[in-house]
Design a protein around this motif. Structure first.
Motif, PDB file in Angstrom:
ATOM      1  N   GLY A  38      48.498  34.172  30.516  1.00 38.30           N
ATOM      2  CA  GLY A  38      47.505  33.565  29.635  1.00 38.30           C
ATOM      3  C   GLY A  38      46.084  33.975  29.904  1.00 38.30           C
ATOM      4  O   GLY A  38      45.167  33.581  29.169  1.00 38.30           O
ATOM      5  N   ASP A  39      45.874  34.787  30.929  1.00 36.49           N
ATOM      6  CA  ASP A  39      44.503  35.147  31.304  1.00 36.49           C
ATOM      7  C   ASP A  39      43.858  36.073  30.274  1.00 36.49           C
ATOM      8  O   ASP A  39      44.481  36.995  29.758  1.00 36.49           O
ATOM      9  CB  ASP A  39      44.494  35.838  32.660  1.00 36.49           C
ATOM     10  CG  ASP A  39      43.451  35.262  33.602  1.00 36.49           C
ATOM     11  OD1 ASP A  39      42.718  34.362  33.193  1.00 36.49           O
ATOM     12  OD2 ASP A  39      43.400  35.712  34.759  1.00 36.49           O
ATOM     13  N   THR A  40      42.595  35.812  29.996  1.00 38.07           N
ATOM     14  CA  THR A  40      41.769  36.696  29.186  1.00 38.07           C
ATOM     15  C   THR A  40      40.944  37.585  30.120  1.00 38.07           C
ATOM     16  O   THR A  40      41.010  37.457  31.345  1.00 38.07           O
ATOM     17  CB  THR A  40      40.808  35.882  28.298  1.00 38.07           C
ATOM     18  OG1 THR A  40      39.959  35.099  29.155  1.00 38.07           O
ATOM     19  CG2 THR A  40      41.579  34.957  27.364  1.00 38.07           C
ATOM     20  N   THR A  41      40.155  38.454  29.545  1.00 39.60           N
ATOM     21  CA  THR A  41      39.266  39.275  30.368  1.00 39.60           C
ATOM     22  C   THR A  41      38.279  38.401  31.139  1.00 39.60           C
ATOM     23  O   THR A  41      37.924  38.711  32.277  1.00 39.60           O
ATOM     24  CB  THR A  41      38.489  40.280  29.499  1.00 39.60           C
ATOM     25  OG1 THR A  41      37.805  39.580  28.456  1.00 39.60           O
ATOM     26  CG2 THR A  41      39.433  41.296  28.873  1.00 39.60           C
ATOM     27  N   ALA A  42      37.864  37.294  30.528  1.00 35.56           N
ATOM     28  CA  ALA A  42      36.945  36.367  31.213  1.00 35.56           C
ATOM     29  C   ALA A  42      37.620  35.740  32.421  1.00 35.56           C
ATOM     30  O   ALA A  42      37.011  35.598  33.487  1.00 35.56           O
ATOM     31  CB  ALA A  42      36.466  35.283  30.245  1.00 35.56           C
ATOM     32  N   GLY A  43      38.894  35.380  32.273  1.00 33.30           N
ATOM     33  CA  GLY A  43      39.631  34.808  33.391  1.00 33.30           C
ATOM     34  C   GLY A  43      39.796  35.800  34.517  1.00 33.30           C
ATOM     35  O   GLY A  43      39.650  35.450  35.692  1.00 33.30           O
ATOM     36  N   GLY A  44      40.104  37.046  34.177  1.00 36.10           N
ATOM     37  CA  GLY A  44      40.241  38.072  35.200  1.00 36.10           C
ATOM     38  C   GLY A  44      38.945  38.299  35.947  1.00 36.10           C
ATOM     39  O   GLY A  44      38.931  38.435  37.173  1.00 36.10           O
ATOM     40  N   LEU A  45      37.850  38.304  35.209  1.00 33.17           N
ATOM     41  CA  LEU A  45      36.543  38.481  35.841  1.00 33.17           C
ATOM     42  C   LEU A  45      36.229  37.325  36.784  1.00 33.17           C
ATOM     43  O   LEU A  45      35.688  37.543  37.871  1.00 33.17           O
ATOM     44  CB  LEU A  45      35.460  38.596  34.768  1.00 33.17           C
ATOM     45  CG  LEU A  45      34.015  38.674  35.260  1.00 33.17           C
ATOM     46  CD1 LEU A  45      33.801  39.869  36.179  1.00 33.17           C
ATOM     47  CD2 LEU A  45      33.040  38.737  34.068  1.00 33.17           C
ATOM     48  N   SER A  46      36.588  36.117  36.402  1.00 29.28           N
ATOM     49  CA  SER A  46      36.263  34.940  37.215  1.00 29.28           C
ATOM     50  C   SER A  46      36.964  34.937  38.566  1.00 29.28           C
ATOM     51  O   SER A  46      36.499  34.302  39.508  1.00 29.28           O
ATOM     52  CB  SER A  46      36.612  33.660  36.454  1.00 29.28           C
ATOM     53  OG  SER A  46      38.020  33.494  36.358  1.00 29.28           O
ATOM     54  N   ARG A  47      38.091  35.631  38.669  1.00 26.94           N
ATOM     55  CA  ARG A  47      38.814  35.640  39.944  1.00 26.94           C
ATOM     56  C   ARG A  47      38.804  37.009  40.625  1.00 26.94           C
ATOM     57  O   ARG A  47      39.567  37.252  41.569  1.00 26.94           O
ATOM     58  CB  ARG A  47      40.247  35.149  39.743  1.00 26.94           C
ATOM     59  CG  ARG A  47      41.057  35.875  38.708  1.00 26.94           C
ATOM     60  CD  ARG A  47      42.366  35.138  38.361  1.00 26.94           C
ATOM     61  NE  ARG A  47      43.099  35.839  37.338  1.00 26.94           N
ATOM     62  CZ  ARG A  47      43.937  36.855  37.548  1.00 26.94           C
ATOM     63  NH1 ARG A  47      44.138  37.274  38.783  1.00 26.94           N
ATOM     64  NH2 ARG A  47      44.579  37.439  36.554  1.00 26.94           N
ATOM     65  N   LEU A  48      37.936  37.888  40.162  1.00 25.51           N
ATOM     66  CA  LEU A  48      37.881  39.223  40.739  1.00 25.51           C
ATOM     67  C   LEU A  48      37.515  39.200  42.218  1.00 25.51           C
ATOM     68  O   LEU A  48      38.177  39.843  43.036  1.00 25.51           O
ATOM     69  CB  LEU A  48      36.856  40.079  39.976  1.00 25.51           C
ATOM     70  CG  LEU A  48      36.667  41.507  40.505  1.00 25.51           C
ATOM     71  CD1 LEU A  48      37.924  42.342  40.270  1.00 25.51           C
ATOM     72  CD2 LEU A  48      35.458  42.165  39.848  1.00 25.51           C
ATOM     73  N   ASP A  49      36.474  38.449  42.577  1.00 25.69           N
ATOM     74  CA  ASP A  49      35.964  38.495  43.941  1.00 25.69           C
ATOM     75  C   ASP A  49      37.004  38.079  44.968  1.00 25.69           C
ATOM     76  O   ASP A  49      37.127  38.704  46.023  1.00 25.69           O
ATOM     77  CB  ASP A  49      34.709  37.612  44.071  1.00 25.69           C
ATOM     78  CG  ASP A  49      33.500  38.241  43.397  1.00 25.69           C
ATOM     79  OD1 ASP A  49      33.518  39.463  43.179  1.00 25.69           O
ATOM     80  OD2 ASP A  49      32.550  37.508  43.069  1.00 25.69           O
ATOM     81  N   TRP A  50      37.760  37.015  44.677  1.00 27.36           N
ATOM     82  CA  TRP A  50      38.739  36.598  45.682  1.00 27.36           C
ATOM     83  C   TRP A  50      40.047  37.375  45.578  1.00 27.36           C
ATOM     84  O   TRP A  50      40.874  37.337  46.501  1.00 27.36           O
ATOM     85  CB  TRP A  50      38.984  35.091  45.651  1.00 27.36           C
ATOM     86  CG  TRP A  50      39.460  34.494  44.358  1.00 27.36           C
ATOM     87  CD1 TRP A  50      38.718  33.877  43.410  1.00 27.36           C
ATOM     88  CD2 TRP A  50      40.819  34.413  43.885  1.00 27.36           C
ATOM     89  NE1 TRP A  50      39.505  33.430  42.372  1.00 27.36           N
ATOM     90  CE2 TRP A  50      40.792  33.739  42.642  1.00 27.36           C
ATOM     91  CE3 TRP A  50      42.039  34.841  44.399  1.00 27.36           C
ATOM     92  CZ2 TRP A  50      41.952  33.500  41.902  1.00 27.36           C
ATOM     93  CZ3 TRP A  50      43.198  34.599  43.649  1.00 27.36           C
ATOM     94  CH2 TRP A  50      43.145  33.931  42.423  1.00 27.36           C
TER      95      TRP A  50
END
Length: 229
Positions: free
Chosen positions: A82-94
């Motif tokens: 269900g992840d969008t590009t925004a969701g992927g970006l939000s968890r990139l750092d960890w």
């Protein structure tokens, strides 16, 4: 005068010391790239393995494919259904731990299905690639193709995201995730490789997709530089 037994002892001792020194030298001169390469696969349900047995998902099948190629690689499944590009970006750092050597980005399908702005998807994907670039990671961008549901203009704007960004950030590009299925000569055979929802590939579909994705991952691995611990 030295006895023969004394000479033999000194020779044996010297040889033992030499062998130990050689062994220590080999240990410390071993290249750092002898450690497995860690690849983080950031994506959505297609990466997460939605609707499939754990061993049948994309990451496990890709891992097995790379092992068959003789590659010492660990592929980390950072896919979230269900992840969008925004969701992927939000968890990139960890998601990008210090052990990460390379990054695969497979996102955008849910943006497209929801009819979200291609410009928004582009901005999020660009931020992800910037984050990977800042860490010095070689990257593989997996493209998506929009259907004609939202019109020709939407499709053109969305489809252009992936080749544009791959060129801009020097990423390896897989133009279309589903190309191994959509380019099959027999539409019925392609349909048989999808789950009932018509969106996600089944285990056989994933196997065919991995056969298309695998060579691009090998190209990605070729860009991983040796590193110091």
């Amino acid at each position: 005068m030295l006895h023969l037994s004394t000479l033999r002892f000194r020779y044996a001792s010297g040889r033992a010391i030499r062998n130990v020194c050689m062994a220590v030298g080999l240990i410390f001169s071993a290249p750092a790239w002898a450690e497995p390469i860690t690849v983080v696969a950031l994506g959505d349900s297609l990466m997460a393995g939605y609707g499939l047995a754990p061993e049948a998902g994309l990451v496990p099948q890709l891992q097995a494919w790379l092992t068959e190629q003789g590659r010492d690689v660990v592929v980390v499944n950072a896919g979230v259904s269900g992840d969008t590009t925004a969701g992927g970006l939000s968890r990139l750092d960890w998601s990008l731990t210090p052990e990460t050597d390379a990054l695969i980005v497979e996102l955008g399908g849910n943006d497209m299905l929801r009819g979200l702005s291609p410009e928004e998807a582009r901005a999020n994907l660009e931020a992800i690639l910037k984050g990977g670039q800042a860490r010095g990671l070689p990257m593989l961008l997996v493209g998506m193709k929009a259907p004609g549901n939202f019109g020709a203009d939407y499709k053109a704007r969305f489809d252009a995201i992936y080749p544009d960004l791959a060129a801009q950030y020097g990423a390896v590009l897989l133009p279309s995730f589903f190309a191994p299925l959509t380019e099959m000569a027999d539409p019925a055979a392609a349909h048989a490789m999808m789950q009932a929802d018509g969106i996600h590939p089944n285990a056989e579909g994933v196997k065919k997709i991995v056969a298309g994705l695998g060579p691009k991952v090998l190209e990605l691995l070729g860009r991983v530089k040796s590193f110091s611990p």
